[in-house]
Motif scaffolding. Sequence first.
Motif, PDB file in Angstrom:
ATOM      1  N   GLY B 282      -2.919   2.514  -1.484  1.00 47.16           N
ATOM      2  CA  GLY B 282      -2.158   1.780  -2.495  1.00 47.16           C
ATOM      3  C   GLY B 282      -2.963   0.586  -2.961  1.00 47.16           C
ATOM      4  O   GLY B 282      -3.960   0.228  -2.321  1.00 47.16           O
ATOM      5  N   GLU B 283      -2.563  -0.010  -4.063  1.00 45.43           N
ATOM      6  CA  GLU B 283      -3.232  -1.221  -4.503  1.00 45.43           C
ATOM      7  C   GLU B 283      -2.987  -2.316  -3.467  1.00 45.43           C
ATOM      8  O   GLU B 283      -1.898  -2.402  -2.904  1.00 45.43           O
ATOM      9  N   PRO B 284      -4.012  -3.158  -3.218  1.00 44.05           N
ATOM     10  CA  PRO B 284      -3.876  -4.177  -2.173  1.00 44.05           C
ATOM     11  C   PRO B 284      -2.587  -4.996  -2.278  1.00 44.05           C
ATOM     12  O   PRO B 284      -1.917  -5.217  -1.256  1.00 44.05           O
ATOM     13  N   LEU B 285      -2.214  -5.383  -3.482  1.00 40.92           N
ATOM     14  CA  LEU B 285      -0.999  -6.196  -3.613  1.00 40.92           C
ATOM     15  C   LEU B 285       0.266  -5.397  -3.298  1.00 40.92           C
ATOM     16  O   LEU B 285       1.191  -5.904  -2.676  1.00 40.92           O
ATOM     17  N   ASP B 286       0.274  -4.125  -3.730  1.00 38.18           N
ATOM     18  CA  ASP B 286       1.428  -3.275  -3.411  1.00 38.18           C
ATOM     19  C   ASP B 286       1.563  -3.095  -1.902  1.00 38.18           C
ATOM     20  O   ASP B 286       2.662  -3.105  -1.352  1.00 38.18           O
ATOM     21  N   LEU B 287       0.410  -2.944  -1.250  1.00 34.34           N
ATOM     22  CA  LEU B 287       0.434  -2.789   0.212  1.00 34.34           C
ATOM     23  C   LEU B 287       0.891  -4.087   0.880  1.00 34.34           C
ATOM     24  O   LEU B 287       1.670  -4.066   1.833  1.00 34.34           O
ATOM     25  N   ALA B 288       0.382  -5.209   0.371  1.00 29.41           N
ATOM     26  CA  ALA B 288       0.770  -6.498   0.953  1.00 29.41           C
ATOM     27  C   ALA B 288       2.280  -6.700   0.829  1.00 29.41           C
ATOM     28  O   ALA B 288       2.926  -7.225   1.739  1.00 29.41           O
ATOM     29  N   ARG B 289       2.853  -6.237  -0.299  1.00 33.39           N
ATOM     30  CA  ARG B 289       4.313  -6.344  -0.476  1.00 33.39           C
ATOM     31  C   ARG B 289       5.041  -5.446   0.521  1.00 33.39           C
ATOM     32  O   ARG B 289       5.933  -5.876   1.227  1.00 33.39           O
ATOM     33  N   LYS B 290       4.599  -4.193   0.568  1.00 35.09           N
ATOM     34  CA  LYS B 290       5.304  -3.240   1.425  1.00 35.09           C
ATOM     35  C   LYS B 290       5.190  -3.597   2.913  1.00 35.09           C
ATOM     36  O   LYS B 290       6.126  -3.390   3.669  1.00 35.09           O
TER      37      LYS B 290
END
Lengths: 299, 313
Positions: B282-290
């Motif tokens: 996933g995109e780094p920011l999407d992963l950081a959110r999840k």
Amino acid sequence: MEKKNSKEQKLTDLAQELRKHIITMNCHAGSGHPGGSLSAVEIITFLFHKEMNFSFDNYRSPERDRFVLSKGHACLVLYAALAQKGFFDTKEFEKLRHVNGMLQGHPDRLKTPGVEFNSGSLGQGFSFSLGCALGGKRTFISRYTNTKPDYTNQNVLNREFRVYTIIGDGELNEGQVWEGFMFGAFHKLDNLVAIVDYNKYQSDDLNSNITALEPLMDKFRSFGWYALEIDGHNFEQIENSFLEARALKGKPTVILAHTVKGKGISFMENNPKWHGSLCPSGDEKIQALKDCGYGECVE
Amino acid sequence: MKTMRDAFGESLIELAAKRDDFVVLDADVAGGTGTNVFRDAFPERFIQCAIAEQNMMSVAAGLSTTGVIPIVTCYGVFASMRAVEQARNSIAYPQFNVKIAASHLGLDVGPDGPTHQAIEDIAIFRAIPNFTVISPADPGELKAAMPVILDYRGPVYIRTGRSPVPDIFGGSLKFEIGKGRIIQEGTDITIIAVGVMVHRAIQAAQIMEGEGISCRVVNMSTIKPIDKDLIVDSAIKTGAIITAEDHNILGGLGGTIAEVLVENYPVPMLRVGIKDIFAESGEPLDLARKYHLMPMDIADAVRYLHKLKEMKR
């Protein structure tokens, strides 16, 4: 036995003394790896006394030739050779593998003078040697004259040094070794000689009962190395192979040295039991010392 | 925003122009680690080791005996796991002057997925004797750290990173091994962060400021040797500590801080990080959110810990 010329006789004597040292150390320690130490005796004798520019006087010089015992478990033979060359007293043998000793169960460069590398984790000494050889060719250092690195063995090199490493046959099981063979050929490390101590046995059994090692010469050649096959107990063949390696430009040399595990000690020869983790008992020690020509000096 | 890998490549080029005592080793990932620009500028000081990280580590050890400082570059997963035994036995144990610079750390790796997301490398390298472990927080700190680790004699593991990171320190910065840095002062809670989590910790502190909770924010860019004095000082002055890392919560920054606190000045503590699971692509920011690595997640931890601290009072 054939009559030998005096030069070879002297090497033979030196080799026999190494065998005595190996047995002595092995008995002091109560363990260690005598079999694979004894198979490398002639190769190491020739390297230390004839081939290499390496002595107690120059072992910290950046231009020294390097010897790396990649099969670090056979360090008995390395310690024996270093003591023979005056790096330390044979009294140190008594503390081999014991706490506060200078001689570790596998080589330690910071504890033992003359040791280049903390080998013993198989495959790493070979790669380390490749790194030394690449540095020795100094293709990248030559341009830099104003370097002022702040540690002792760092100086401008005036001479391309040579690197010698002994690999075990069992060690060839390691994938890292084959990474190294590709690397050595790619970087054209013609100042490196790898000697395979092909005593046919590894820790548990014959090589051939462990994995498909052969055809080794085909493997070496297909990896782009100059490969030679010799009798690893024959000084003349050892000498000639090193001469050939020295003359060769553009690729590294690997010498497949056919040897006998436990060579020179009658009851150890070709007996996998003597790979490691044990030492000769009383009678066996007397026999072993007799076998290497020291019948009278049993303590 | 500059990417960490671009900063790393630039730093190598700037240093190479000034000093000739290092070479760079690569495992066919020069584009990924940012060393490709160095390769093009200084080809004779760039050593191709191919996709053979184990050999590369031991080769570096050998090279270090011949008058140069090798900088080994590869992805964090391969530096810390594929070739870690070589890092231990070929480099750390004999104490060779080799620097390992690893990119691709944590969920910041993004789309390549868990195989390439190093979430254990801090825990692994700090457990090896003789290794110094450094993880700069922004491009400026990475550039400041490089000459310092080259001057330092001994094995170093430095986490370079990959993605764009905001400029936290604004250019001129003095880097000192073993020293954490207070980025902002606060009185209620200390957030100690590392790597990409530092700028998120600053944002979290801003959020909390709006809610009347004052946070000290510390950049702990040297994980080993750890700045014990600063940790104890933070515990005494703020009475509660939160750690934030893009790394498994086991054995990394959180573990390190916990060890220091327990033995010296125990205070309530919470760890923000990857909760002992493999993530996903996933995109780094999407992963950081999840996976709860965002400023909001740190802020949640602050609120919870602050409440706990007040209850104990």
